[in-house]
Design a protein around this motif. Sequence first.
Motif, mmCIF file in Angstrom:
data_model
loop_
_atom_site.group_PDB
_atom_site.id
_atom_site.type_symbol
_atom_site.label_atom_id
_atom_site.label_comp_id
_atom_site.label_asym_id
_atom_site.label_seq_id
_atom_site.Cartn_x
_atom_site.Cartn_y
_atom_site.Cartn_z
ATOM 1 N N GLN A 268 0.847 -1.203 0.000
ATOM 2 C CA GLN A 268 0.000 0.000 0.000
ATOM 3 C C GLN A 268 0.877 1.245 0.000
ATOM 4 N N ARG A 269 0.263 2.388 -0.299
ATOM 5 C CA ARG A 269 1.014 3.654 -0.307
ATOM 6 C C ARG A 269 0.580 4.520 0.874
ATOM 7 N N PRO A 270 1.288 4.422 2.015
ATOM 8 C CA PRO A 270 0.924 5.266 3.159
ATOM 9 C C PRO A 270 1.545 6.662 3.053
ATOM 10 N N TYR A 271 0.965 7.603 3.755
ATOM 11 C CA TYR A 271 1.517 8.965 3.865
ATOM 12 C C TYR A 271 1.223 9.415 5.290
ATOM 13 N N ILE A 272 2.167 10.117 5.898
ATOM 14 C CA ILE A 272 1.966 10.566 7.277
ATOM 15 C C ILE A 272 1.606 12.051 7.301
ATOM 16 N N ALA A 273 0.593 12.417 8.080
ATOM 17 C CA ALA A 273 0.290 13.832 8.342
ATOM 18 C C ALA A 273 0.812 14.112 9.752
ATOM 19 N N ALA A 274 1.893 14.872 9.825
ATOM 20 C CA ALA A 274 2.654 15.007 11.066
ATOM 21 C C ALA A 274 2.562 16.406 11.648
ATOM 22 N N THR A 275 2.751 16.474 12.966
ATOM 23 C CA THR A 275 2.941 17.790 13.575
ATOM 24 C C THR A 275 4.444 18.087 13.632
ATOM 25 N N GLN A 276 4.732 19.357 13.728
ATOM 26 C CA GLN A 276 6.113 19.843 13.823
ATOM 27 C C GLN A 276 6.883 19.111 14.925
ATOM 28 N N GLU A 277 6.218 18.905 16.060
ATOM 29 C CA GLU A 277 6.867 18.325 17.234
ATOM 30 C C GLU A 277 7.336 16.894 16.974
ATOM 31 N N ALA A 278 6.611 16.154 16.130
ATOM 32 C CA ALA A 278 6.942 14.738 15.908
ATOM 33 C C ALA A 278 7.762 14.521 14.643
ATOM 34 N N LEU A 279 7.848 15.532 13.814
ATOM 35 C CA LEU A 279 8.493 15.397 12.495
ATOM 36 C C LEU A 279 9.879 14.746 12.541
ATOM 37 N N PRO A 280 10.732 15.103 13.531
ATOM 38 C CA PRO A 280 12.079 14.519 13.539
ATOM 39 C C PRO A 280 12.090 13.001 13.729
ATOM 40 N N TYR A 281 10.985 12.391 14.170
ATOM 41 C CA TYR A 281 11.003 10.962 14.513
ATOM 42 C C TYR A 281 10.533 10.045 13.376
ATOM 43 N N GLY A 283 12.054 9.704 10.310
ATOM 44 C CA GLY A 283 13.092 9.284 9.359
ATOM 45 C C GLY A 283 12.766 9.787 7.966
ATOM 46 N N ASP A 284 12.977 8.895 6.961
ATOM 47 C CA ASP A 284 12.736 9.368 5.586
ATOM 48 C C ASP A 284 11.379 8.897 5.043
ATOM 49 N N ARG A 285 10.469 8.555 5.938
ATOM 50 C CA ARG A 285 9.119 8.183 5.488
ATOM 51 C C ARG A 285 8.416 9.413 4.896
ATOM 52 N N ARG A 286 7.433 9.174 3.995
ATOM 53 C CA ARG A 286 6.748 10.307 3.349
ATOM 54 C C ARG A 286 5.834 11.017 4.358
ATOM 55 N N CYS A 287 6.159 12.289 4.614
ATOM 56 C CA CYS A 287 5.421 13.070 5.617
ATOM 57 C C CYS A 287 4.939 14.395 5.038
ATOM 58 N N ALA A 288 3.734 14.804 5.421
ATOM 59 C CA ALA A 288 3.275 16.168 5.141
ATOM 60 C C ALA A 288 3.119 16.873 6.487
ATOM 61 N N LEU A 289 3.526 18.124 6.535
ATOM 62 C CA LEU A 289 3.483 18.862 7.801
ATOM 63 C C LEU A 289 2.125 19.545 7.971
ATOM 64 N N LEU A 290 1.454 19.238 9.111
ATOM 65 C CA LEU A 290 0.181 19.891 9.424
ATOM 66 C C LEU A 290 0.387 21.234 10.109
ATOM 67 N N GLY A 291 1.441 21.309 10.946
ATOM 68 C CA GLY A 291 1.680 22.529 11.725
ATOM 69 C C GLY A 291 2.044 22.141 13.143
ATOM 70 N N THR A 292 2.151 23.133 14.015
ATOM 71 C CA THR A 292 2.549 22.836 15.394
ATOM 72 C C THR A 292 1.346 22.547 16.292
ATOM 73 N N ARG A 293 1.551 21.663 17.270
ATOM 74 C CA ARG A 293 0.499 21.351 18.252
ATOM 75 C C ARG A 293 0.131 22.574 19.092
ATOM 76 N N GLN A 294 1.037 23.554 19.124
ATOM 77 C CA GLN A 294 0.782 24.781 19.885
ATOM 78 C C GLN A 294 -0.319 25.620 19.240
ATOM 79 N N ASP A 295 -0.637 25.350 17.986
ATOM 80 C CA ASP A 295 -1.549 26.218 17.233
ATOM 81 C C ASP A 295 -2.604 25.376 16.505
ATOM 82 N N PRO A 296 -3.564 24.810 17.282
ATOM 83 C CA PRO A 296 -4.577 23.954 16.654
ATOM 84 C C PRO A 296 -5.436 24.690 15.629
ATOM 85 N N THR A 297 -5.544 26.019 15.747
ATOM 86 C CA THR A 297 -6.337 26.766 14.765
ATOM 87 C C THR A 297 -5.738 26.625 13.369
#
Length: 346
Positions: A268-281, A283-297
Amino acid sequence: METKVFEVGNDPRQAGAAGAQIVRAGGLVAFPTETVYGLGANGLDGPAVDRIFEAKGRPNDNPLILHVAEKADAFRLWAGEPPFASILMDTFWPGPLTLIYYRSDIVPDEVTAGLDTVAVRMPDNEAARALIAASGVPIAAPSANLSGKPSPTRAEHVLQDMDGRIPLILDGGPCRYGVESTVLSLTGTPTILRPGAVTKEMLAAVLGEVSLALSILAPLGAGEKAASPGMKYKHYAPNAQVLVVVGEPRAAAERLSALYDRFTVQGQRPYIAATQEALPYYGDRRCALLGTRQDPTTLCSRLFSLLRELDREADVILCEGIGTAGTGLAFMNRLLRSAGFRVEYL
Ligand code: AMP
Ligand code: MG
């Protein structure tokens, strides 16, 4: 039918006038608001309102919100003055707060899906209010997506879903909040039926006490009745399967990485929607950045457009959940529904 796109630019009145011609003739116009794009029709004309349900493929027991250009126009739609209405309107209108109260005689059954209550809101968007004012009637409008899909936060999303089904889209650029309005019922103890950018905390500061409908973060139990009919349907779902993991950044990233690797092995083709805080963990998996947990808006404003984007790249979208304080509640309400409540709490 050809679907035209009209750029609002810096002339919302001209855009409103173009849309109003269609609304007055009983047609449909998609228009920008500060929440998501709406699909509007003359809210006092039953057959015109029916066309909204047809274009969206929306179940017709799911009522619509009436949008007004002036606070005073709301009172014609309700049977009497709802408790707290004046202070709520003065504090939050124009803005992303919808108020529900018993309906007046001028509201057609098509709008309320036969309920004895009606939902009303005054949007904080110049083009939307110009459209309503030029139409001279309240505009009935749900989100301008095909029923069940993520709500449109840009005109191009509306075009993806509605091309050929409606004559006109007013393009006012990206929506500021990107999640639908807070829906508050005033028929009894003030109760939030759907969370949005006007938060429980903000409402409590004005009202003292506010309740939350049960189905905001959990599926309806068997035989339970939805306070808001929209909550019983599959909602906001891309074609890809969405899975949610809620936990501290590092733990959530480790669990989502394990799921990612398992889906990859399965072809299958997974993709991760990540927060800034978790992004470093990740590796080189396909990730899209949602934003920081500090700013849910900001997370709210990106969620639907990210789900639409990732749908083109992925069969499985693996998304981090967050806490439910402030606008975190609106984020989790939409995310859990888009996932069909497939969620792990660590
Ligand atoms: P949408 O515009 O697609 O976000 O849908 C409007 C939302 O408001 C849906 O979840 C409806 O179920 C809800 N809604 C509209 N009118 C009422 C009402 N009279 N009572 C309860 N919920 C309502
Ligand atoms: Mg909707």
